[in-house]
Design a protein around this motif. Sequence first.
Motif, PDB file in Angstrom:
ATOM      1  N   GLU A 287      36.857  40.633 -11.218  1.00 25.09           N
ATOM      2  CA  GLU A 287      37.281  41.676 -10.282  1.00 25.09           C
ATOM      3  C   GLU A 287      37.591  42.943 -11.069  1.00 25.09           C
ATOM      4  O   GLU A 287      38.258  42.876 -12.108  1.00 25.09           O
ATOM      5  N   ASN A 288      37.129  44.081 -10.590  1.00 24.16           N
ATOM      6  CA  ASN A 288      37.454  45.333 -11.267  1.00 24.16           C
ATOM      7  C   ASN A 288      38.956  45.601 -11.196  1.00 24.16           C
ATOM      8  O   ASN A 288      39.565  45.354 -10.160  1.00 24.16           O
TER       9      ASN A 288
ATOM     10  N   SER B  10      39.235  49.553  -8.715  1.00 21.67           N
ATOM     11  CA  SER B  10      38.129  50.419  -9.100  1.00 21.67           C
ATOM     12  C   SER B  10      36.788  49.853  -8.621  1.00 21.67           C
ATOM     13  O   SER B  10      36.664  48.661  -8.354  1.00 21.67           O
TER      14      SER B  10
ATOM     15  N   TYR C 141      34.199  49.953 -10.543  1.00 16.63           N
ATOM     16  CA  TYR C 141      33.479  49.640 -11.779  1.00 16.63           C
ATOM     17  C   TYR C 141      34.524  49.413 -12.866  1.00 16.63           C
ATOM     18  O   TYR C 141      35.731  49.621 -12.641  1.00 16.63           O
ATOM     19  N   ALA C 142      34.087  49.015 -14.033  1.00 16.01           N
ATOM     20  CA  ALA C 142      34.961  49.017 -15.209  1.00 16.01           C
ATOM     21  C   ALA C 142      34.196  49.654 -16.364  1.00 16.01           C
ATOM     22  O   ALA C 142      32.973  49.824 -16.290  1.00 16.01           O
TER      23      ALA C 142
ATOM     24  N   CYS D 237      33.543  48.988 -20.324  1.00 13.24           N
ATOM     25  CA  CYS D 237      33.822  47.985 -21.362  1.00 13.24           C
ATOM     26  C   CYS D 237      34.145  48.685 -22.680  1.00 13.24           C
ATOM     27  O   CYS D 237      33.587  49.727 -23.016  1.00 13.24           O
TER      28      CYS D 237
ATOM     29  N   PHE E  65      30.229  45.722 -14.308  1.00  9.26           N
ATOM     30  CA  PHE E  65      30.641  45.184 -13.014  1.00  9.26           C
ATOM     31  C   PHE E  65      31.005  43.701 -13.142  1.00  9.26           C
ATOM     32  O   PHE E  65      30.634  43.054 -14.120  1.00  9.26           O
ATOM     33  N   PRO E  66      31.695  43.196 -12.134  1.00  7.96           N
ATOM     34  CA  PRO E  66      32.131  41.792 -12.182  1.00  7.96           C
ATOM     35  C   PRO E  66      30.967  40.814 -12.351  1.00  7.96           C
ATOM     36  O   PRO E  66      29.850  41.074 -11.894  1.00  7.96           O
TER      37      PRO E  66
ATOM     38  N   SER F  84      39.125  47.321 -22.410  1.00  5.94           N
ATOM     39  CA  SER F  84      38.362  47.598 -21.186  1.00  5.94           C
ATOM     40  C   SER F  84      39.308  48.039 -20.076  1.00  5.94           C
ATOM     41  O   SER F  84      38.980  48.919 -19.264  1.00  5.94           O
TER      42      SER F  84
ATOM     43  N   THR G  44      39.046  51.795 -18.509  1.00  4.90           N
ATOM     44  CA  THR G  44      38.793  51.909 -17.070  1.00  4.90           C
ATOM     45  C   THR G  44      39.860  52.773 -16.408  1.00  4.90           C
ATOM     46  O   THR G  44      39.564  53.679 -15.620  1.00  4.90           O
TER      47      THR G  44
ATOM     48  N   PHE H  49      43.350  42.812 -17.456  1.00  4.11           N
ATOM     49  CA  PHE H  49      41.923  42.804 -17.122  1.00  4.11           C
ATOM     50  C   PHE H  49      41.541  41.336 -17.189  1.00  4.11           C
ATOM     51  O   PHE H  49      41.742  40.687 -18.218  1.00  4.11           O
TER      52      PHE H  49
END
Lengths: 485, 485
Positions: free
Chosen positions: A38-39, A43, A45-46, A48, A104-105, A134, A138, A327
Amino acid sequence: MGKQNLTLLTDFYELTMMQGYYNNKNNDTVVFDVFYRENPCGSGYAICAGLEQVIDYIKNLRFKEDDIEYLRSLKIFDEDFLTYLKTFRFSGDIYAIPEGTVVFPMEPLVKVIAPIMEAQLVETALLNIINHQSLIATKASRVVYAANGQPVMEFGLRRAQGPDAGTLGARAAVIGGCIGTSNVLSAKLYDLPTLGTHAHSWIMSFEDELEAFRKYAQLYPHSTTLLVDTYDTLRSGVPNAIKVFEELLQAGKMPERYGIRLDSGDLAYLSKKARKMLDAAGFPKATITASSDLDEYIIDSLKTQGCKIDSWGVGTKLITSRDCPSFGGVYKLAAIKKDGNFIPKIKLSENQTKITNPGNKKIYRVYEKDSNKIKADLITLVDEEYSSDNPLLLFDPNATWKKTYLEPNTYTLRELMVPIFLSGECVYTSPSVMDIREYCKKEQETLWDEARRLINPHIVYVDLSNKLYQMKTELLDHYVDNQII
Amino acid sequence: MGKQNLTLLTDFYELTMMQGYYNNKNNDTVVFDVFYRENPCGSGYAICAGLEQVIDYIKNLRFKEDDIEYLRSLKIFDEDFLTYLKTFRFSGDIYAIPEGTVVFPMEPLVKVIAPIMEAQLVETALLNIINHQSLIATKASRVVYAANGQPVMEFGLRRAQGPDAGTLGARAAVIGGCIGTSNVLSAKLYDLPTLGTHAHSWIMSFEDELEAFRKYAQLYPHSTTLLVDTYDTLRSGVPNAIKVFEELLQAGKMPERYGIRLDSGDLAYLSKKARKMLDAAGFPKATITASSDLDEYIIDSLKTQGCKIDSWGVGTKLITSRDCPSFGGVYKLAAIKKDGNFIPKIKLSENQTKITNPGNKKIYRVYEKDSNKIKADLITLVDEEYSSDNPLLLFDPNATWKKTYLEPNTYTLRELMVPIFLSGECVYTSPSVMDIREYCKKEQETLWDEARRLINPHIVYVDLSNKLYQMKTELLDHYVDNQII
């Protein structure tokens, strides 16, 4: 992290399992994936980050004599296992998505292919490093997005969760888009711009505020930002700052950059009032910097209220990612090599999203050709080859009737993971942090605006190839048919 | 933190201010207080921690040649200032409340009395260290309180905010009451019990779960905890664990400690079912350990629901203090020595609770004599002497009509701060972490139950002596009368 040997930075069970594999003479090559479900922070997105520190960690993996001595003292490890540890080196392959990439997840950020003893040992440190950086990268990208082109400075060291959290956190914050950090150690280690002016104690160390401002402006004649809220922002701080600017102007010593910093109170109200006072005094170029428990939501709200703030110092809520301080990266076994073939493995769960994706995988990013925006990510098995010369049928693995058909040459493909270690040798050179920051900025431009918004963003699909989907389904069926679940 | 030189672990403005003091030839001795304004996590108290690392930091404060070189490269520091830094040592006094002590808002946890250049430099690192460890120690004490005598294990390394956050966080978690940690490096560095068994990947590396359990039990015959949720807890995991326990029993090889670990699903339901299954199979002594996103509220709720859990592995939400990931410690100038006298200094604010307490202070803890429970804390100036032979009138500094009168000899007094550094020499030896843990446990017993409860706890008063209150009032009046505010 510097010179601390991090080899023992691992959960105890990694070592007891290692000894288990050792005693069972099981050192099969396995595939482990680092991915998250899960972001963070709601969010879309994340970002990295942390790969450079993963590389350092892997390169320096060695059990020193005192580590062995310590493990021996626990009276749970056999001498032959301890002897094995003495010459332990990482000999496997690592693939990863470069730092600063939008992710993404469910997609592997890092993939470890190594003998199981090695792959098991590195789990905890990899997760620790990747999860932390990350997260902060993010969070920073969200704060920077809210600032909408205005500079964001990372000011959080004093509230970070320990020295590394401050120092590596500042690194990640700059990757996410901050222009620099107040943290001198981080700036030195990672070659980041270092920023900051003075604190309330500077003002308080003088008989009065005006004298403190004067002295500060004398000392730093090129860039003078005066902190105006020690006593009273509008009645004392701003008028005294203006007085100093007037003196500098009369003396022909106007700094290249000058302005004030607000660190408390209602920043919308105070910035508007201060702006008017500065403008009326003839200093429209004086900048207003704000700090004081800021995050992306407060910045967004201040902007909605028409605040007159030019730059942002963000501390606690960025460096700790206050609304979501972890995270959820995990490290899951995906395959075991037997007789030269990767046998896929799956971790089951009653929760559909917690079921892992089996097999030795890679990721294609699918861009819309015209806009260069991300259409979807596609996780495939490593032996699958895709080309944008062919049509592409994407489907949602959780609702397979949701399909998207892409015509040939209307999209482009990019493989996300690159080799980092091959047979224990590092084959990758990390870019400088400022270069990663530039790359990350471009990466975020490949997101649709709808996926970047702070609240309720559009979800970018991460799909499975048909072959991977079939493999997963067969494995699930196997367990169900055998009444294991 | 190990061998990394932390001298540059500071905000840039500390160095620019230092140079400012240097150029102004101001190196007056000053008093700075580290204090916080609000207990974290809605707690009725905090546990202070981190002093051992503060001591290490102060002892090792030295600008190395490459630090100087780096600062020179910024082109903002003069050569004579850089030359001064080369021989920089901390020469001042530090007083602090020992680690593991129960503390309350507004009282100085650490007091630095040093030439202003030295006192300014150390601000950021002191706050970073004290804020982090006090946060985690406080959070841990809450989780341990919820577990109500059952053991709590710290399992958070993989989700901690970087290596230090994991390692120093585990240290703080043990101070707060955890029985040990999964983090091997932390266990080695701070001599903590190290804990843990195996992961899902152990199970998945075997053809089937039963075989994985058998092998694990063979390998660790003294203490065997089997993770039962890889495939299906009640249909596969628990029955297989029972089968292994039966085999061990028949072979006369029953481990001293044995049991299962639940790591997902509804822990109340699963633990009750598993308990029944274990009991029915003749294993009432098999323990049930739970992990899976636990915190004090979830543990409390599971207990209310009659869960059958014997011990707790707590990760993410403890090591990050998820609901409140920062401890708001600040570092404020309280006095400047002029001609041998400390001139009190105050930081104003429109917010009453943000106004600092001026002067060179100390803290008395006032205990009710019969119960040895904390009655209140009393902040006084250092030259005030109190004795429990005298009556004591306490009053709330924010509502002075709220008074408490204590008869002589119905209470006891203890001074909280002890000398740590005197004239730059360390005069304090940190106890072992396990000794601090014991001390902390006794400290928490001096709290009334009402101050320990998880939600809406009773507030323990921190009062000011009459002399300090008068000093503060006069300083405020001075500013108001001079129309500074």
